[in-house]
Design a protein around this motif. Structure first.
Motif, mmCIF file in Angstrom:
data_model
loop_
_atom_site.group_PDB
_atom_site.id
_atom_site.type_symbol
_atom_site.label_atom_id
_atom_site.label_comp_id
_atom_site.label_asym_id
_atom_site.label_seq_id
_atom_site.Cartn_x
_atom_site.Cartn_y
_atom_site.Cartn_z
ATOM 1 N N ASP A 348 -3.224 10.605 6.791
ATOM 2 C CA ASP A 348 -2.605 11.619 5.948
ATOM 3 C C ASP A 348 -2.999 11.776 4.567
ATOM 4 O OD1 ASP A 348 -0.905 13.461 5.161
ATOM 5 O OD2 ASP A 348 1.002 12.334 5.320
ATOM 6 N N GLY A 349 -4.122 12.380 4.414
ATOM 7 C CA GLY A 349 -4.738 12.444 2.899
ATOM 8 C C GLY A 349 -6.311 12.385 3.112
ATOM 9 N N GLY A 350 -6.863 13.039 1.989
ATOM 10 C CA GLY A 350 -8.228 13.120 2.076
ATOM 11 C C GLY A 350 -8.853 11.918 1.972
ATOM 12 N N ARG A 351 -8.474 10.836 1.279
ATOM 13 C CA ARG A 351 -9.181 9.322 1.421
ATOM 14 C C ARG A 351 -7.992 8.624 2.453
ATOM 15 N NH1 ARG A 351 -12.284 7.809 -3.445
ATOM 16 N NH2 ARG A 351 -12.064 5.579 -2.219
ATOM 17 N N TYR A 352 -8.615 7.654 3.067
ATOM 18 C CA TYR A 352 -7.529 7.066 3.815
ATOM 19 C C TYR A 352 -6.877 5.953 3.030
ATOM 20 C CZ TYR A 352 -11.002 3.228 3.349
ATOM 21 O OH TYR A 352 -11.634 2.292 2.645
ATOM 22 N N SER A 353 -5.643 5.471 3.715
ATOM 23 C CA SER A 353 -5.041 4.638 3.182
ATOM 24 C C SER A 353 -5.102 3.131 4.367
ATOM 25 C CB SER A 353 -3.626 4.757 2.760
ATOM 26 O OG SER A 353 -2.923 4.897 4.012
ATOM 27 N N ARG A 354 -4.320 2.387 4.022
ATOM 28 C CA ARG A 354 -4.324 1.268 5.116
ATOM 29 C C ARG A 354 -3.282 1.730 5.963
ATOM 30 N NH1 ARG A 354 -6.477 -3.919 4.418
ATOM 31 N NH2 ARG A 354 -4.815 -4.593 5.835
#
Length: 640
Positions: A348-354
């Motif tokens: 959920d976002g253009g740059r992944y999160s953990r």
């Protein structure tokens, strides 16, 4: 213990001698000083007793500890055999900016039963670098941080001398390196084209200019299949997103990073070795497989070669962006991958999160429900391994109205708004609590038993790779989740295990606030409730509780199952209350410290200030002088 008694006795004698000497200073006995010194003696003896007991304990059953480089450590009883059922943990620290260098002098454990695990950080929540067992002495090891965590475990059978290692600080990797492009270059396994060594751990960090991607192209690849691996991470550390992992003799396709950094981690075990790999790296502007996509008009994403089969070792990623204020709607037309081996991960976002909101895998032509982001970007990552391949997936994407953000919903204040494919829905306290996303750590997921290393409890994450399986599938076995703190629990989602098409058909729930006293969830009549579970391995089934419970620990107790007791799960609920200290909604003074409590919060004035915590004022020179005077008066009184 004899040494402890002798030392304690000597300490008492020393205390009595000092007492007698002080009480007869200047030839005059002093009853007051005799009492003070005797009190001092008693405190000295008590402190000595505590310290000696701690030392006696440390020389007995305890092992491990906090280590500061340089130094040496060993397994218990070394060079004699360690004990059965040992668990020893060491945390090694070196100065910031340095790396931990670990060098083994000897190594011999019960092969495949007693293990030394090495983590790239200060605890077992850090990435696992390697695990060792047997009689092969590992080569020198460095991580990527200034900390390293080691855990040694032995089982209940054979024991051996164990190991001895030294640790120190270093500025360079013993195997690997810091690389950049341009100009680019080549990276190889150690000794290439000859065979790499046993027990190798090598790390390479590749960096390209901001705005560019790392392009990695393989020219050869041959490792011990399923034992020696090359892991590729998107970022500068192995805590970043794992893009793919490679083993065997299949040459991977070229792959690109999502950011401007890529980390390569190569590990080998103590058995067969092979030539390894050779790859070149350079900077690129676009993904070699995938793309950078945008809506409003939308489009289509698909696996390579769709509708033929995708290739082995594919690594593809797509970044979808829609206009600010909109959300991404992803709708699947088809989906078929190698079950439990080839995955589509959606972030959920253009740059992944953990956090990983969604992941899918399966070969039964299971089509996922539409996926809706909470922002104007979505990232898709598809990976395949070296086994069977399938047609893959095709999905369409478009921009959708964020009805939860634009004020058009009618959810009550106590409800949460969730966007749907064509509208919105309102729900009270039904947020996923962290099984699927990874917010719940691996160590917080436990079970009564486990069948093997491929079915451990932390694999029981909804839509995750694999799943948990009980050792003997006996009634009474359980899967337990520690939520980290007491939360309001309102429901569960369960799923079967794709690797063997096993699932739990029905289950009970137990909950606890302390992990010791358990309550079985009951319906309104007081009868223990049996929840209806799954009818296949891939379809998630949601059960909402009639009455929410407050719990930190939740246990699934399967009652009936298909073939074997195997499952994946998520727990629904919400935080019990807002953390006013973390959220900034407290009224503490800027000169006070806010402390969270189970019911509310407290404010305490910082040192040098007085007040009720909401208002704090400086003590001032008058207060300090008054304090000094009071202390002086007290000493004059006690001396007389």
């Amino acid at each position: 213990m004899k040494i402890l008694i002798i030392l304690l006795n000597n300490q008492i004698q020393l205390g009595l001698y000092v007492s007698r000497q002080v009480s007869h200073q200047n030839g005059r006995p002093s009853q007051h000083r005799q009492q003070n010194v005797s009190e001092m003696d008693r405190r000295r003896v008590g402190l000595t007793l505590v310290l000696l007991l701690l030392a006696d304990s440390a020389n007995g059953q305890a092992c491990g500890g906090m280590l500061t480089a340089p130094g040496t450590a060993t397994s218990p009883n070394y060079p004699n055999d360690y004990n059965t059922d040992e668990t020893c943990e060491w945390t090694i620290n070196v100065p910031e900016g340095s790396l931990v260098l670990l060098t083994f002098d000897s190594f011999e454990t019960d092969d495949d039963y007693d293990f030394l695990y090495i983590y790239n950080g200060g605890s077992d929540t850090a990435p696992l670098l390697q695990s060792f067992s047997g009689d092969t002495i590992p080569g020198p090891i460095t991580g990527t941080t200034n900390q390293m965590f080691l855990r040694f475990t032995s089982d209940g059978s054979g024991t051996y001398p164990g190991f001895q290692f030294s640790y120190t600080a270093t500025d360079t990797q013993v195997c690997g390196g810091i690389l950049s492009a341009p100009p680019g270059g080549t990276v190889t396994s150690p000794n290439y084209p000859s065979n790499y060594p046993n027990s190798a751990i090598c790390l390479w960090t590749i960096t390209v200019p901001e705005g560019s991607l790392v392009l990695l192209t393989f020219h050869s690849f041959e490792t011990d299949e399923d034992y020696d691996f090359l892991y590729i991470y998107d970022g500068g550390s192995d805590s970043a997103l794992l893009l793919n992992s490679f083993t065997g003799a299949t040459i991977p396709d070229p792959l690109t990073s999502i950011t401007n950094q890529m980390l390569l981690l190569f590990t080998s075990d103590g058995d067969d070795t092979y030539p390894g790999f050779q790859a070149s790296y350079t900077a690129a502007d676009t993904p070699v497989c995938g793309g950078i996509l945008s809506a409003p008009h939308g489009g289509t994403v698909a696996t390579p070669n769709y509708s033929g089969n995708y290739p082995n070792y594919a690594t593809c990623h797509w970044t979808i962006t829609v206009p600010e204020g909109s959300i991404v709607l992803l709708t699947f037309d088809s989906f078929e991958t190698d079950s439990d081996s080839d995955f589509l991960y959606i972030y959920d976002g253009g740059r992944y999160s953990r956090l990983r909101p969604w992941s899918f895998s399966g070969e039964k032509k299971f089509i996922p429900d539409p996926i809706i982001s909470t922002s104007n970007q979505m990232l898709l990552l598809f990976t395949s391994d070296y086994y069977d391949t399938y047609p893959g997936f095709q999905a369409s994407y478009t921009a959708a109205v964020d009805r939860c953000a634009d004020g058009s919903h009618n959810c009550a204040p106590q409800e949460t708004c969730y966007n749907t494919a064509d509208s919105f829905t309102c729900a009270v306290c039904q947020d996923p609590l962290g099984m699927q996303s990874g917010a719940i750590p691996d160590g917080s997921i436990t079970a009564s038993s486990t069948y093997d290393s491929d079915t451990v409890p932390y694999l029981a994450r909804l839509y995750g790779r694999g799943g948990w399986e009980s050792e003997d599938s006996n009634l009474g076995d359980w899967l337990q989740v520690d939520l980290g703190e007491i939360k309001k629990v309102t429901g569960t989602i369960t799923q079967g295990v794709s690797s063997g098409e096993y699932w739990v058909k029905s289950y009970k729930l137990q909950h606890s606030t302390d992990g010791a006293s358990w309550t079985t969830y009951a319906n309104s009549e007081g009868t223990e409730k049996v929840f209806i579970g799954n009818t296949d391995y891939y379809t998630p089934v949601t059960n909402l509780l009639d009455n929410a419970v407050e719990a930190r620990y939740v246990r699934f107790l399967p009652q009936t199952w298909e073939s074997y007791m195997s499952m994946r799960a998520e727990i629904l609920g919400c935080n019990l209350r807002v953390d006013e200290c973390a959220g900034g909604t407290n009224n503490c003074s800027p000169q006070a410290t806010c402390s969270d409590t189970p019911e509310s919060f407290t404010c305490t004035c910082n040192p040098g200030y007085i007040g009720n915590g909401v208002t704090c004022t400086g003590k001032g020179i008058f207060y300090l002088l008054l304090s000094v005077c009071c202390q002086a008066l007290w000493h004059i009184r006690t001396d007389n």
